[in-house]
Design an enzyme around this catalytic site. Structure first.
Site, PDB file in Angstrom:
ATOM      1  N   SER A 102       0.849  -1.192   0.000  1.00 22.72           N
ATOM      2  CA  SER A 102       0.000   0.000   0.000  1.00 22.72           C
ATOM      3  C   SER A 102       0.886   1.243   0.000  1.00 22.72           C
ATOM      4  O   SER A 102       1.769   1.378  -0.847  1.00 22.72           O
ATOM      5  CB  SER A 102      -0.946  -0.043   1.204  1.00 22.72           C
ATOM      6  OG  SER A 102      -1.868   1.022   1.158  1.00 22.72           O
TER       7      SER A 102
ATOM      8  N   HIS B 198      -2.444  -1.028  -3.425  1.00 24.47           N
ATOM      9  CA  HIS B 198      -3.551  -0.119  -3.177  1.00 24.47           C
ATOM     10  C   HIS B 198      -3.275   1.196  -3.895  1.00 24.47           C
ATOM     11  O   HIS B 198      -2.234   1.825  -3.673  1.00 24.47           O
ATOM     12  CB  HIS B 198      -3.705   0.152  -1.672  1.00 24.47           C
ATOM     13  CG  HIS B 198      -3.965  -1.079  -0.874  1.00 24.47           C
ATOM     14  ND1 HIS B 198      -3.748  -1.141   0.482  1.00 24.47           N
ATOM     15  CD2 HIS B 198      -4.431  -2.311  -1.222  1.00 24.47           C
ATOM     16  CE1 HIS B 198      -4.066  -2.330   0.933  1.00 24.47           C
ATOM     17  NE2 HIS B 198      -4.485  -3.070  -0.087  1.00 24.47           N
TER      18      HIS B 198
ATOM     19  N   ASP C 200      -4.480  -5.087   5.892  1.00 21.24           N
ATOM     20  CA  ASP C 200      -4.865  -5.907   4.748  1.00 21.24           C
ATOM     21  C   ASP C 200      -3.823  -6.984   4.456  1.00 21.24           C
ATOM     22  O   ASP C 200      -2.642  -6.693   4.266  1.00 21.24           O
ATOM     23  CB  ASP C 200      -5.058  -5.013   3.516  1.00 21.24           C
ATOM     24  CG  ASP C 200      -5.612  -5.771   2.316  1.00 21.24           C
ATOM     25  OD1 ASP C 200      -6.309  -6.774   2.533  1.00 21.24           O
ATOM     26  OD2 ASP C 200      -5.350  -5.340   1.179  1.00 21.24           O
TER      27      ASP C 200
END
Length: 351
Positions: free
Chosen positions: A174, A201, A294
């Site tokens: 991310s 992400h 995540d």
């Protein structure tokens, strides 16, 4: 008091855009727009005089664009920078990631104006990310130099993979991810024989341009994943936005219009869970820098099933949320720097 708020510098050549961005940010009681700049030159000057906590900056501006402005600010007066842009043309998105290469932390879609159906969501995303990056300590960036060649992998750092040949490498990442991915992929040799799957992400509309940029700057073949595509040795496939990405029983890409997980689509958790169901012992799963959790629980499940599991170390991670949660869950067979991760990938490819 204003001094206790997050002080933001807004940079955009459009007066209307500056007004929209400032109104969104000032509406939050914890944020104060300390200044506005219509161009890169003014932004550099105000970054030095105002010392903002965060800069929110457009990428396309006359004179110095967002990339060149980011580069100069990060070399002289480092500040957490968020790039906001409406660019979706893959040929132009690369400039956004060049700005991230120069030190910008992340990119977001520029919020639509009031009355637009996406305004509230995009405004919330901007405010949340400003608060998030305000807590990140950034340092001066020097002009890019040629990377040193990869070091031999240190076998004393081996984790708990059970020795099955690795047939696929999955990477979840991310905030701070583009530059780490560039470092890892650029260390891999020509002819690297293992397919790589990446969930990064990223703001909607930027995935294709990101894949093109990453391929160009790393020298490693990177493509945007398509449904039913075959996994190919030595090719990295990036999950497109708007879908969850997994693999099917025939080891082909499976893009699913499934709900977000952890508020994200694509999510690392979906990819890791898919691999656990299909080829867990032949998987190496890597969790890199990023906010949130995540993929951490799914990485632990993969480790329990015999996969090789890797987490980026805290010192090199821009944000230690995702990798830190994986360490807390005992999901990490290895805790490594990006260069060491690349070394391990090469080592695994030679089994």
């Amino acid at each position: 008091m204003t001094s206790q708020k997050i002080r933001v510098l807004v940079v955009d050549d459009s007066a209307v855009s500056r007004q929209i961005l400032s109104a969104i940010l000032n509406a939050d009681p914890s944020i104060h727009v300390a200044g506005e700049a219509p161009d890169g030159e003014t932004a550099i000057r105000l970054a030095r005089s105002l010392r903002p906590d965060v800069i929110v900056m457009d990428i396309v501006m006359p004179g110095l664009n967002g990339f060149l402005t980011t580069q100069q600010i990060m070399e002289t007066t480092p500040v957490p920078i968020i790039i906001v842009s409406g660019i979706e043309d893959p040929d132009e998105v690369g400039i956004i990631f060049s700005a991230m290469q120069a030190g910008a932390l992340l990119s977001l879609r520029k919020p639509a104006g009031p009355g637009h159906p996406n305004h509230l969501k995009e405004a919330r995303d901007l405010v949340w990310n400003v608060k998030m990056v305000s807590e990140i300590r950034v340092v001066k960036r020097r002009p890019t130099v040629v990377s040193s060649p990869p070091r031999p992998f240190s076998h004393h750092n081996r984790g708990t993979g059970r020795g099955a040949p690795v047939r696929v490498i999955a990477i979840g990442v991310s905030t701070g991810g583009p530059i780490v991915l560039q470092e890892i992929l650029s260390h891999l040799p020509a002819g690297f024989p293992i397919p790589i799957l990446i969930v990064q992400h990223i703001a909607a509309g930027f995935s294709e341009g990101f894949a093109d940029w990453l391929s160009q700057v790393s020298g490693f073949p990177v493509r945007l994943a398509t449904d039913r595509a075959s996994l190919k040795p030595g090719v990295a496939l990036v999950a497109p936005d708007g879908f969850q990405m997994g693999i099917d029983s025939d080891h082909g890409i499976h893009l699913v219009d499934a709900p977000p997980e952890n508020g994200l689509r694509p999510s690392v958790s979906f990819l890791f869970r898919s691999l656990a169901q299909v080829c867990s012992e032949k998987t190496a799963a890597v969790l890199l820098t990023g906010m949130g959790t995540d993929g951490a629980a799914e990485l632990k499940h993969l480790r329990d099933l015999g996969a090789v599991t890797v987490v980026q170390d805290q010192k090199s991670a821009l944000v230690y949320g995702m990798p830190g949660e994986a360490v807390r869950l005992n999901a990490a067979g290895y805790i490594l720097t990006p260069a060491e991760i690349a070394d391990l990938m090469v080592d695994l490819s030679q089994k």
